[in-house]
Design a protein around this motif. Structure first.
Motif, PDB file in Angstrom:
ATOM      1  N   PRO A 295     -55.545  25.459  19.428  1.00 56.83           N
ATOM      2  CA  PRO A 295     -54.709  26.649  19.223  1.00 56.83           C
ATOM      3  C   PRO A 295     -55.541  27.812  18.684  1.00 56.83           C
ATOM      4  CG  PRO A 295     -53.712  24.701  18.208  1.00 56.83           C
ATOM      5  CD  PRO A 295     -55.106  24.326  18.602  1.00 56.83           C
ATOM      6  N   GLY A 296     -55.018  29.018  18.815  1.00 60.24           N
ATOM      7  CA  GLY A 296     -55.739  30.178  18.306  1.00 60.24           C
ATOM      8  C   GLY A 296     -54.890  31.425  18.315  1.00 60.24           C
ATOM      9  N   ILE A 297     -55.489  32.514  17.819  1.00 58.60           N
ATOM     10  CA  ILE A 297     -54.775  33.782  17.726  1.00 58.60           C
ATOM     11  C   ILE A 297     -54.672  34.473  19.076  1.00 58.60           C
ATOM     12  CG2 ILE A 297     -56.867  35.091  17.193  1.00 58.60           C
ATOM     13  CD1 ILE A 297     -55.231  36.856  15.374  1.00 58.60           C
ATOM     14  N   GLY A 298     -55.549  34.126  20.021  1.00 62.62           N
ATOM     15  CA  GLY A 298     -55.472  34.767  21.325  1.00 62.62           C
ATOM     16  C   GLY A 298     -56.818  34.897  21.988  1.00 62.62           C
ATOM     17  N   VAL A 299     -56.785  35.442  23.182  1.00 69.34           N
ATOM     18  CA  VAL A 299     -57.980  35.604  24.004  1.00 69.34           C
ATOM     19  C   VAL A 299     -58.476  37.036  23.888  1.00 69.34           C
ATOM     20  CG1 VAL A 299     -58.871  35.534  26.356  1.00 69.34           C
ATOM     21  CG2 VAL A 299     -57.179  33.861  25.617  1.00 69.34           C
ATOM     22  N   GLY A 300     -59.784  37.183  23.786  1.00 67.79           N
ATOM     23  CA  GLY A 300     -60.356  38.519  23.721  1.00 67.79           C
ATOM     24  C   GLY A 300     -61.657  38.588  24.483  1.00 67.79           C
ATOM     25  N   GLY A 301     -62.352  39.691  24.312  1.00 67.70           N
ATOM     26  CA  GLY A 301     -63.618  39.875  24.995  1.00 67.70           C
ATOM     27  C   GLY A 301     -63.424  40.498  26.363  1.00 67.70           C
ATOM     28  N   TYR A 302     -64.538  40.706  27.020  1.00 71.09           N
ATOM     29  CA  TYR A 302     -64.517  41.492  28.241  1.00 71.09           C
ATOM     30  C   TYR A 302     -64.226  40.672  29.495  1.00 71.09           C
ATOM     31  CZ  TYR A 302     -65.699  45.298  31.350  1.00 71.09           C
ATOM     32  OH  TYR A 302     -65.638  46.285  32.303  1.00 71.09           O
ATOM     33  N   CYS A 303     -64.313  39.343  29.425  1.00 70.98           N
ATOM     34  CA  CYS A 303     -64.223  38.537  30.646  1.00 70.98           C
ATOM     35  C   CYS A 303     -62.861  37.878  30.846  1.00 70.98           C
ATOM     36  CB  CYS A 303     -65.309  37.466  30.629  1.00 70.98           C
ATOM     37  SG  CYS A 303     -66.989  38.127  30.702  1.00 70.98           S
ATOM     38  N   LEU A 304     -62.455  37.051  29.896  1.00 68.77           N
ATOM     39  CA  LEU A 304     -61.247  36.245  30.108  1.00 68.77           C
ATOM     40  C   LEU A 304     -59.987  37.092  30.216  1.00 68.77           C
ATOM     41  CD1 LEU A 304     -61.755  33.114  27.818  1.00 68.77           C
ATOM     42  CD2 LEU A 304     -62.546  33.536  30.138  1.00 68.77           C
ATOM     43  N   THR A 305     -60.027  38.295  29.702  1.00 66.90           N
ATOM     44  CA  THR A 305     -58.843  39.153  29.735  1.00 66.90           C
ATOM     45  C   THR A 305     -58.658  39.869  31.067  1.00 66.90           C
ATOM     46  OG1 THR A 305     -60.164  40.907  28.723  1.00 66.90           O
ATOM     47  CG2 THR A 305     -58.840  39.547  27.247  1.00 66.90           C
ATOM     48  N   LYS A 306     -59.663  39.784  31.959  1.00 64.81           N
ATOM     49  CA  LYS A 306     -59.550  40.564  33.195  1.00 64.81           C
ATOM     50  C   LYS A 306     -60.058  39.881  34.456  1.00 64.81           C
ATOM     51  CE  LYS A 306     -64.045  42.829  33.054  1.00 64.81           C
ATOM     52  NZ  LYS A 306     -64.618  41.920  34.078  1.00 64.81           N
ATOM     53  N   ASP A 307     -60.913  38.856  34.337  1.00 65.73           N
ATOM     54  CA  ASP A 307     -61.587  38.331  35.524  1.00 65.73           C
ATOM     55  C   ASP A 307     -60.627  37.755  36.560  1.00 65.73           C
ATOM     56  OD1 ASP A 307     -63.895  39.153  34.395  1.00 65.73           O
ATOM     57  OD2 ASP A 307     -64.837  37.185  34.261  1.00 65.73           O
ATOM     58  N   THR A 308     -59.552  37.119  36.098  1.00 62.45           N
ATOM     59  CA  THR A 308     -58.538  36.628  37.026  1.00 62.45           C
ATOM     60  C   THR A 308     -57.973  37.773  37.856  1.00 62.45           C
ATOM     61  OG1 THR A 308     -57.895  34.730  35.677  1.00 62.45           O
ATOM     62  CG2 THR A 308     -56.231  35.609  37.157  1.00 62.45           C
ATOM     63  N   LEU A 309     -57.795  38.920  37.220  1.00 63.90           N
ATOM     64  CA  LEU A 309     -57.208  40.068  37.912  1.00 63.90           C
ATOM     65  C   LEU A 309     -58.195  40.678  38.910  1.00 63.90           C
ATOM     66  CD1 LEU A 309     -55.345  41.691  34.895  1.00 63.90           C
ATOM     67  CD2 LEU A 309     -54.546  39.933  36.488  1.00 63.90           C
ATOM     68  N   LEU A 310     -59.490  40.585  38.619  1.00 63.85           N
ATOM     69  CA  LEU A 310     -60.481  41.011  39.614  1.00 63.85           C
ATOM     70  C   LEU A 310     -60.336  40.186  40.884  1.00 63.85           C
ATOM     71  CD1 LEU A 310     -63.754  41.394  37.470  1.00 63.85           C
ATOM     72  CD2 LEU A 310     -62.285  43.223  38.327  1.00 63.85           C
ATOM     73  N   ALA A 311     -60.097  38.886  40.703  1.00 64.00           N
ATOM     74  CA  ALA A 311     -59.934  38.003  41.855  1.00 64.00           C
ATOM     75  C   ALA A 311     -58.649  38.313  42.609  1.00 64.00           C
ATOM     76  CB  ALA A 311     -59.951  36.548  41.400  1.00 64.00           C
ATOM     77  N   GLY A 312     -57.553  38.517  41.861  1.00 64.84           N
ATOM     78  CA  GLY A 312     -56.277  38.824  42.506  1.00 64.84           C
ATOM     79  C   GLY A 312     -56.320  40.132  43.277  1.00 64.84           C
ATOM     80  N   TRP A 313     -56.969  41.135  42.685  1.00 66.18           N
ATOM     81  CA  TRP A 313     -57.120  42.431  43.359  1.00 66.18           C
ATOM     82  C   TRP A 313     -57.954  42.270  44.624  1.00 66.18           C
ATOM     83  CZ3 TRP A 313     -61.313  45.502  44.635  1.00 66.18           C
ATOM     84  CH2 TRP A 313     -61.034  46.837  44.948  1.00 66.18           C
ATOM     85  N   SER A 314     -59.042  41.514  44.512  1.00 71.58           N
ATOM     86  CA  SER A 314     -59.919  41.290  45.656  1.00 71.58           C
ATOM     87  C   SER A 314     -59.181  40.603  46.800  1.00 71.58           C
ATOM     88  CB  SER A 314     -61.112  40.427  45.226  1.00 71.58           C
ATOM     89  OG  SER A 314     -61.766  39.874  46.340  1.00 71.58           O
ATOM     90  N   ARG A 315     -58.369  39.610  46.459  1.00 67.38           N
ATOM     91  CA  ARG A 315     -57.672  38.859  47.508  1.00 67.38           C
ATOM     92  C   ARG A 315     -56.807  39.782  48.365  1.00 67.38           C
ATOM     93  NH1 ARG A 315     -53.889  33.402  46.642  1.00 67.38           N
ATOM     94  NH2 ARG A 315     -53.952  32.756  48.833  1.00 67.38           N
ATOM     95  N   LYS A 316     -56.166  40.737  47.725  1.00 70.54           N
ATOM     96  CA  LYS A 316     -55.272  41.641  48.455  1.00 70.54           C
ATOM     97  C   LYS A 316     -56.016  42.820  49.083  1.00 70.54           C
ATOM     98  CE  LYS A 316     -51.118  40.597  45.763  1.00 70.54           C
ATOM     99  NZ  LYS A 316     -50.063  41.122  44.862  1.00 70.54           N
ATOM    100  N   LYS A 317     -56.942  43.424  48.330  1.00 72.31           N
ATOM    101  CA  LYS A 317     -57.559  44.670  48.773  1.00 72.31           C
ATOM    102  C   LYS A 317     -58.770  44.479  49.685  1.00 72.31           C
ATOM    103  CE  LYS A 317     -54.769  47.239  46.270  1.00 72.31           C
ATOM    104  NZ  LYS A 317     -53.766  48.130  46.880  1.00 72.31           N
TER     105      LYS A 317
END
Length: 480
Positions: A295-317
């Motif tokens: 368990p923890g307070i949450g996810v931070g940093g530059y990667c885990l907060t956005k990399d999934t969305l880079l993939a999702g954007w790529s799949r469509k665009k």
């Protein structure tokens, strides 16, 4: 911004050496620069290049004047930097002239995702603005040698090297009336992990790589072998740049999914009066489950907060799919809510003793022993405290100014934490907050409540603190 004279003077000091240019001097690029300056099997002349703006003026000046701008608990960073300064083979500049001299150009620049959230922090929609990234590649195409190796290290939407970088380079050389047949373009995502293993996450860690063609892949491999300990950490070549780009975002999406999975079990543990940490420790004894998250307070940093969305954007665009990566994208929404869940657990137990009281947040960085506050979950927790009328104070041994909140962060804990303080919350996993000195200080101060949002405290520390304070730990309702 005309730095040609200084650059030429720097290059003349290193005749016959290959020139490495790192585009971007941030958290990744600056450290990559000193790693290249301390390459394992070859001596390079290293030039760091960044944009001339207010965020970078101090940084470039600082690098060249003997103060490395990245603060982390890794003594190798300062050692590598000092060694580069001693050898005189690392210089930082704003001048694009540097690209004209480069044998290898490494791209280490950020790609941000613009996210629109609903009121309850679910993702409504998002977009990846590639304009700045394309401008950076355009700059390279205007100045680079046609035979230079261009190595993309940035985490990018899959398809970027093939569909965006390569065409820009090709067109740029064509406009210069230079043959584009010699273009060598490789991709190998950085695996940088800020913290005590910062340097090792580059020099002593596994890498996947690829090239736009076999010649590019070979050139990428040859270069990586000079800076990575490939005898202990072999390189893995994948079949295409699409494959290596997917490997990075899939890796981080998998981790984000694991963290999101644990959120509902944390709530269940808190409701059922058990210690989730001891449960996970028992399960981790099985080799098949030894990477289960805590368990923890949450996810931070530059990667885990956005990399999934880079993939999702790529799949469509970039690949024209009508489908989304819905499970992975939902994990981002769940993880965004973790700081509020953490705050709600504290309020559920001690609302009258927290609301409107003095609250000290120990750590504003997104993870332990680093100064990086980008996308830190502490920001959302801070907002929850303010909304509850709390007087919020911060401490962080690595951060003196919290950029995202525009707040100065005191480093002298003794001046902040006085006897009888209301609520102390451990919000970042800095090793100092595990030290005997820190625990002894809490024992003297006797705060009314100590809340550990990370499972940072040992059982011995918890038992000691329970003599003088109420102790609350996320994922545990077994503490009296």
């Amino acid at each position: 911004l005309d730095d040609k004279k200084n650059i030429d003077s720097f290059i003349k000091k290193h005749p016959d050496r290959k020139v490495i240019v790192i585009q971007g001097q941030g958290y990744v690029g600056a450290v990559m620069s000193v790693v290249c300056a301390n390459a394992i099997t070859e001596e390079y002349a290293v030039l760091g290049v960044d944009l001339p703006n207010e965020n970078n003026y101090w940084k470039i000046k600082s690098i060249n004047e003997g103060i490395f701008p990245i603060n982390a608990d890794d003594p190798k960073i300062e050692q590598f930097y000092r060694n580069a300064m001693h050898k005189g083979n690392f210089y930082s500049t704003f001048d694009n002239y540097a690209y004209t001299l480069a044998d290898v150009i490494i791209i280490d620049i950020n790609l941000d995702v613009q996210i629109n959230y609903s009121l309850n922090k679910d993702i409504k929609d998002y977009n990846v603005d590639m304009a700045a990234f394309k401008d950076a590649i355009q700059t390279i195409s205007k100045f680079c040698k046609p035979e230079a190796l261009i190595l993309v290290e940035s985490t990018v939407p899959p398809g970027t090297s093939e569909q965006i970088v390569f065409p820009i380079l090709k067109n740029g050389l064509k406009e210069r009336k230079v043959s584009s047949k010699k273009i060598r373009l490789g991709h190998s995502s950085e695996r940088v992990m800020p913290g005590p293993d910062y340097i090792d996450s580059i020099q002593n860690f596994y890498r996947v790589y690829s090239g736009i063609d076999e010649e590019s892949a070979d050139a990428t491999e040859d270069f990586l072998r000079t800076i990575i300990s490939t005898d202990k950490y072999p390189l893995t070549r994948l079949s295409s740049t699409n494959a290596t780009e997917i490997s990075k975002v899939l890796e981080n999406s998998y981790r984000a999914m694991n963290i999101a999975f644990m959120v509902e079990w944390t709530r269940f543990a808190e409701e059922s009066g058990v210690n989730l940490f001891e449960i996970i420790d028992a399960i981790r004894m099985r080799p098949t489950h030894n990477n289960m998250m805590y368990p923890g307070i949450g996810v931070g940093g530059y990667c885990l907060t956005k990399d999934t969305l880079l993939a999702g954007w790529s799949r469509k665009k970039l690949f024209d799919s009508n489908a989304s990566l819905s499970l992975s994208e939902n994990s981002i929404s769940i993880n965004n809510k973790m700081p509020k869940y953490a705050f709600d657990f504290l309020i559920l137990k001690y609302s009258k003793e927290v609301i409107g009281k003095d609250v000290l947040l120990l750590g504003v960085a997104y993870r332990g022993d680093v100064s990086d506050t980008r996308s830190s979950p502490v920001e959302s927790f801070f907002n929850c405290c303010e909304e509850a009328g709390c007087n919020v104070i911060m401490h962080d041994p690595y951060v003196s100014f919290w950029e995202e909140k525009q707040i100065k962060v005191p480093k002298n804990l003794g001046e902040i934490l006085k006897p009888g303080f209301d609520v102390v919350v451990i919000t970042a996993g800095h090793s100092y907050y595990r030290s005997r000195k820190f625990i002894d200080h809490l024992m003297v101060v006797k705060p009314k409540i100590v809340y550990d949002t990370l499972g940072h405290l040992s059982e011995e520390d918890i038992h000691r603190l329970q003599r003088v304070s109420k102790v609350c730990v996320i994922g545990r309702d077994d503490l009296d």
